[in-house]
Write an enzyme that holds these catalytic residues in place. Structure first.
Site, PDB file in Angstrom:
ATOM      1  N   GLY A 191     103.377 -29.981 -16.129  1.00 33.49           N
ATOM      2  CA  GLY A 191     103.274 -31.470 -16.024  1.00 33.49           C
ATOM      3  C   GLY A 191     104.957 -31.679 -15.206  1.00 33.49           C
ATOM      4  CB  SER A 192     106.764 -30.015 -12.421  1.00 29.98           C
ATOM      5  OG  SER A 192     105.969 -30.222 -11.168  1.00 29.98           O
ATOM      6  NE  ARG A 194      82.318 -33.659 -14.493  1.00 29.66           N
ATOM      7  CZ  ARG A 194      82.053 -34.009 -13.764  1.00 29.66           C
ATOM      8  NH1 ARG A 194      80.807 -33.266 -12.926  1.00 29.66           N
ATOM      9  NH2 ARG A 194      82.600 -34.962 -12.732  1.00 29.66           N
ATOM     10  NE  ARG A 220      87.395 -30.509 -17.883  1.00 27.92           N
ATOM     11  CZ  ARG A 220      86.592 -29.614 -18.056  1.00 27.92           C
ATOM     12  NH1 ARG A 220      87.204 -28.246 -17.884  1.00 27.92           N
ATOM     13  NH2 ARG A 220      85.422 -29.851 -18.320  1.00 27.92           N
ATOM     14  CG  LEU A 271      88.655 -37.558 -13.769  1.00 28.36           C
ATOM     15  CD1 LEU A 271      89.932 -38.552 -13.157  1.00 28.36           C
ATOM     16  CD2 LEU A 271      88.955 -37.507 -15.217  1.00 28.36           C
ATOM     17  CG  ASN A 316      95.445 -36.747  -7.854  1.00 26.89           C
ATOM     18  OD1 ASN A 316      95.973 -35.870  -8.834  1.00 26.89           O
ATOM     19  ND2 ASN A 316      94.755 -35.802  -6.907  1.00 26.89           N
ATOM     20  CG  HIS A 328      95.736 -32.810  -2.328  1.00 24.45           C
ATOM     21  ND1 HIS A 328      95.121 -32.142  -3.282  1.00 24.45           N
ATOM     22  CD2 HIS A 328      95.511 -32.439  -1.244  1.00 24.45           C
ATOM     23  CE1 HIS A 328      94.388 -31.247  -2.692  1.00 24.45           C
ATOM     24  NE2 HIS A 328      94.653 -31.376  -1.327  1.00 24.45           N
TER      25      HIS A 328
END
Length: 216
Positions: free
Chosen positions: A14-15, A68, A94, A96, A110, A112
């Site tokens: 989790g940087s 899921r 994961r 979603l 998010n 990327h």
């Protein structure tokens, strides 16, 4: 205006989560990280969160097997219980379901490690090198059902050097990630981002095109 309550979803160290936590400590920052949720009980980022006095939760995906939807429903209930306004994915490994994404439409971000729409998916740095890219970087975007395809909120670029390896390039891009993710969350939490025809406007203006970015 009350600060937005943010949950960060992680699967590892989790940087980017740590960068968001640090940014949110600033007095004028419009969001507070109130929950870090992981699908893995041994995720290193959980300790980072606890050390910063942030509540943590684990929803183990293995318990749900291949269901899921059930896993996503369990996560959703945890987020509701903590009265979360915005969700930030930070190395959450994961996929979603469209149903979960729909529940958090325009409220889930998010990051990327590429200049989307280029190099969606995994191994972005090596793929950029293999393709002979001269500029590489990172993108913060809203999450939609299709992977790495949501409206772009912010991007940051680095020049690709002739002697770059996957490791050296990744390290420089990570610094960009740690800068633009808190900045993008600030814009969203401040209500400065609007969606028009599936494109983000910042204060009514279009997000700069990736081709106009000046590499650091």
């Amino acid at each position: 205006m009350a600060k937005k309550r943010v949950a960060v979803l992680i699967s590892g160290r989790g940087s980017n989560m740590a960068a968001l936590i640090e940014a949110a400590k600033a007095p004028g920052y419009p969001a507070e990280i109130v929950l870090v949720l992981s699908n893995k009980a041994d995720a290193g980022g959980l300790d980072t969160a606890r050390n910063n006095g942030i509540e943590t939760a684990v929803v183990d995906h293995k318990i749900y097997g291949k269901d899921r939807a059930a896993f996503d429903r369990a996560m959703h209930q945890v987020l509701l219980a903590h009265k979360i306004d915005l969700v930030c994915l930070a190395g959450f490994m994961r996929l979603l379901t469209p149903e979960f994404v729909g529940l958090w439409s325009e409220r889930m971000l998010n990051i990327h490690p590429a200049l989307l729409p280029a190099f969606k998916g995994l191994d972005t740095h090596q793929r950029a090198l293999d393709a002979g890219a001269k500029v590489h970087g990172a993108t913060v975007h809203f999450v939609v059902p299709e992977m790495d395809a949501g409206p772009i909120i912010m991007q940051g670029a680095v020049a690709v050097r002739s002697d770059d390896t996957e490791t050296t390039l990744a390290a420089r891009v990570l610094k960009v990630e740690h800068r633009i993710y808190p900045a993008a969350l600030r814009l969203v939490a401040d209500g400065r981002v609007t969606l028009v025809d599936d494109r983000c406007l910042i204060d009514g203006s279009a997000v700069p095109d990736a081709s106009t970015l000046t590499p650091e």
